[in-house]
Design a protein around this motif. Structure first.
Motif, PDB file in Angstrom:
ATOM      1  N   LEU A 177       0.832  -1.199   0.000  1.00 17.42           N
ATOM      2  CA  LEU A 177       0.000   0.000   0.000  1.00 17.42           C
ATOM      3  C   LEU A 177       0.868   1.251   0.000  1.00 17.42           C
ATOM      4  O   LEU A 177       1.837   1.344   0.762  1.00 17.42           O
ATOM      5  N   GLN A 178       0.513   2.188  -0.845  1.00  9.65           N
ATOM      6  CA  GLN A 178       1.243   3.452  -0.958  1.00  9.65           C
ATOM      7  C   GLN A 178       0.493   4.504  -0.141  1.00  9.65           C
ATOM      8  O   GLN A 178      -0.457   5.115  -0.628  1.00  9.65           O
ATOM      9  N   VAL A 179       0.913   4.685   1.102  1.00  9.35           N
ATOM     10  CA  VAL A 179       0.197   5.524   2.062  1.00  9.35           C
ATOM     11  C   VAL A 179       1.005   6.777   2.353  1.00  9.35           C
ATOM     12  O   VAL A 179       2.229   6.716   2.524  1.00  9.35           O
ATOM     13  N   GLN A 180       0.330   7.909   2.420  1.00  6.74           N
ATOM     14  CA  GLN A 180       0.965   9.176   2.788  1.00  6.74           C
ATOM     15  C   GLN A 180       0.227   9.773   3.983  1.00  6.74           C
ATOM     16  O   GLN A 180      -1.010   9.710   4.035  1.00  6.74           O
ATOM     17  N   ARG A 181       0.986  10.325   4.909  1.00 11.05           N
ATOM     18  CA  ARG A 181       0.377  11.018   6.045  1.00 11.05           C
ATOM     19  C   ARG A 181       0.991  12.394   6.190  1.00 11.05           C
ATOM     20  O   ARG A 181       2.204  12.561   6.075  1.00 11.05           O
ATOM     21  N   ASP A 182       0.142  13.379   6.437  1.00 10.59           N
ATOM     22  CA  ASP A 182       0.592  14.734   6.720  1.00 10.59           C
ATOM     23  C   ASP A 182      -0.180  15.209   7.939  1.00 10.59           C
ATOM     24  O   ASP A 182      -1.333  15.628   7.831  1.00 10.59           O
ATOM     25  N   GLY A 183       0.444  15.120   9.098  1.00 11.29           N
ATOM     26  CA  GLY A 183      -0.206  15.548  10.327  1.00 11.29           C
ATOM     27  C   GLY A 183      -1.431  14.715  10.644  1.00 11.29           C
ATOM     28  O   GLY A 183      -1.352  13.507  10.859  1.00 11.29           O
ATOM     29  N   LEU A 184      -2.598  15.343  10.601  1.00 12.04           N
ATOM     30  CA  LEU A 184      -3.844  14.684  10.975  1.00 12.04           C
ATOM     31  C   LEU A 184      -4.533  14.008   9.798  1.00 12.04           C
ATOM     32  O   LEU A 184      -5.600  13.419   9.976  1.00 12.04           O
ATOM     33  N   GLU A 185      -3.948  14.081   8.606  1.00 13.45           N
ATOM     34  CA  GLU A 185      -4.583  13.544   7.397  1.00 13.45           C
ATOM     35  C   GLU A 185      -3.773  12.381   6.830  1.00 13.45           C
ATOM     36  O   GLU A 185      -2.541  12.395   6.850  1.00 13.45           O
ATOM     37  N   VAL A 186      -4.490  11.380   6.281  1.00 16.30           N
ATOM     38  CA  VAL A 186      -3.855  10.210   5.667  1.00 16.30           C
ATOM     39  C   VAL A 186      -4.530   9.960   4.318  1.00 16.30           C
ATOM     40  O   VAL A 186      -5.762  10.030   4.211  1.00 16.30           O
ATOM     41  N   TRP A 187      -3.710   9.642   3.281  1.00 13.88           N
ATOM     42  CA  TRP A 187      -4.232   9.395   1.943  1.00 13.88           C
ATOM     43  C   TRP A 187      -3.637   8.116   1.372  1.00 13.88           C
ATOM     44  O   TRP A 187      -2.540   7.696   1.749  1.00 13.88           O
TER      45      TRP A 187
END
Length: 342
Positions: free
Chosen positions: A192-202
């Protein structure tokens, strides 16, 4: 609850505190032709639209003799108690009329109900119990997209917010829980190609429509998104049809019991299935989840590690959601630290 001693606060305490400072839906906009009852983290609320069009979220109990304001009458800029007719302003909760008083200047000066912020978005009415530590969700992938929303019937689920969001964003349960809605799907989950920036995850992931109920519009690219504590969406981008959305917003009645507010949206001009058909399809998915998730133990993510859990690479998205929620807890802790030192 409100943290009184930050030094002894558990992670569960911090999770509850963080949610008191976060936005949650408490009613659907389409239901506001009559006052609506809601409970948010143990706080009993009434949600209504006054006759001038203002939406209000207020404490439900009348401070005169305790009647339920959700049974009351809505006026131009107030709501009236069903017991003795006391009226409370939709703008600020102040008592503006006591019918039994000949002289309205004699209204008890402290007679009021607490009003909370009220914002309509995604077909729902959102509020927050305490000063928010994050803004109301406004996903970047929907910026500039003209979406038409349909708010679904809310679903009762006896689990916590984080368990609900993890269920929405988990991809390894599809072959076992969603055999009808999705048809046969691979058991092995690709990296899985997951990105997180602070309180958000995509996460971006292709949809192979297969042979299930979802097959009608064919394959597309899905953008998974969640935000701590209580936002989860999938945006389906069909190259030839346009975009459609499903989004879920579990709202905590209590720490371990939510009302799942949710809805679907189609981009204006979407050439695939209708809004009504997409609502029907997504409801099948939600209702397949409910009998499984309601028996999960514990009923909320064990933030204090009082249950042992194991994870594998297929859990990458939900693990990042947990990190985002823990970041929200740290923000709540910082806010409590400031308040304690003031």
């Amino acid at each position: 609850m409100t943290i009184t001693d930050i030094r002894t606060a558990t992670k569960r305490d911090l999770a509850e505190e963080a949610m008191r400072h976060s936005w949650f839906p408490v009613a659907r906009s389409v239901d506001l032709d009559t006052p609506q009852r809601a409970t948010l983290l143990g706080v009993d609320l009434v949600v209504y639209r006054d006759k001038s069009g203002r939406v209000a979220v207020s404490d439900r109990r009348c401070p005169h003799r305790g009647a339920d304001l959700s049974q009351g009458e809505v006026h131009e800029r107030s709501i009236g108690c069903p017991y003795h007719g006391w009226e409370f302003a939709s703008e600020n909760g102040a008592c503006v009329r006591v019918p039994s008083l000949a002289d309205q200047s004699k209204i008890p000066p402290k007679a009021a109900i607490r009003n909370y912020p009220a914002v309509e978005r995604f077909g729902q009415v959102w509020t927050v119990l305490e000063d928010p530590i994050r803004e109301l969700y406004d996903p970047e992938e929907w910026q500039g997209v003209d979406l038409e929303w349909a708010a679904a019937d809310p679903i009762d689920s006896p689990v916590g917010v984080a368990v609900s969001i993890e269920n929405f964003r988990d991809v390894a349960h599809f072959p076992f829980v969603h055999k009808v809605s999705m048809g046969p799907t691979p058991e092995v989950v690709e990296p899985l190609q997951v990105q997180r920036d602070g309180l958000e995850v995509w996460m971006d992931r292709p949809l192979n429509a297969g042979t299930g109920e979802w097959a009608g519009d064919g394959n597309c690219m899905m953008r998974y998104h969640c935000g701590a504590p209580g936002f989860a969406s999938i945006t389906y981008h069909y190259e030839d049809l346009g975009r459609r959305v499903v989004a879920g917003f579990p709202s905590p009645i209590s720490y371990e019991h939510v009302t799942i507010f949710w809805g679907v949206a189609n981009e204006v001009g979407f050439k695939g299935a209708s809004l009504e058909e997409n609502l029907r399809l997504e409801e099948i998915v939600y209702l397949e989840d409910v009998p499984i998730v309601e028996n999960v133990v514990p009923r909320e993510v064990p933030w204090d590690a009082d249950y042992q859990e194991f994870s594998v690479p297929a859990d990458m998205f939900t693990l990042n959601y947990r990190r985002s929620f823990m970041e929200l807890m740290n923000l709540a802790k910082g806010q409590a630290d400031v308040a304690a030192s003031a």
